[in-house]
Scaffold this motif. Structure first.
Motif: not given
Length: 189
Positions: A28-34, A66-68, A70-78
């Protein structure tokens, strides 16, 4: 001693097959950094899940586990940002538990985040509207983290007890100062 962010990676995570939770946190950390690097490179509007996967060094299939979308990923970034900030604040406070230094530690951690994560600065220059929406979304969580860090030392201060200022006003000032520093960074900090 102030703990540095380095990146938005979750502190202390390492990939180990024996510990699936640690492996998940690391991925998850790699995904958020990416995601941050990909957004900084091309902005959130043109961003594709394949761009994030490439920057994170994971397959697109792994990313979708991990994320369905892009919007879910961006929301989780916060949430990831706030969790990481809380960990850095806690470590900084543990390293210097002197109550007299607490306010300075909190302000320092908040201001240094932007300097030590250049991808976030690039995102602000590329897509200020995206950043403003992000700020509005994470500000309540961020304020709660700062309040938790400051309440033990400022809750009984003369200024708060005398009614000159409330703890929430101090927290709001620090949050506003940090975001102002993000959009107009000081050259000498």
């Amino acid at each position: 001693r102030i703990v540095r962010f380095g990146s938005l990676s979750t502190p202390g995570t390492r990939s180990r097959k024996a510990d699936p939770l640690a492996s998940r946190a690391h991925t998850e950390a790699r995904i958020f950094d990416g995601a941050l690097r990909a957004i900084a490179r091309q902005g959130p509007k043109k961003l594709a899940m394949s761009d994030i996967a490439s920057e994170a060094g994971v397959s697109v299939g792994t990313l979708y586990r991990y994320f369905t979308n892009k919007d879910q990923l961006l929301a989780s970034l916060g949430d990831h940002f706030v969790t990481n900030l809380q960990a850095v604040l806690q470590q900084s406070i543990e390293d210097n538990p002197d109550p007299a230094d607490r306010l300075e530690i909190v302000v320092d951690v908040m201001l240094r985040f932007w300097l030590e994560n250049p991808a976030t600065m690039q995102i602000g220059q590329l897509e200020p509207g995206f950043v403003l929406a992000y700020i509005k979304r994470v500000s309540p969580q961020l304020s709660a983290v700062l309040r938790q860090a400051l309440e033990p030392v400022l809750g009984d201060s003369a200024a708060v007890l005398g009614g000159s200022v409330t703890l929430d006003e101090v927290v709001d000032l620090i949050v506003r100062m940090a975001f102002s520093h993000y959009f107009m960074p000081s050259r000498d900090y």
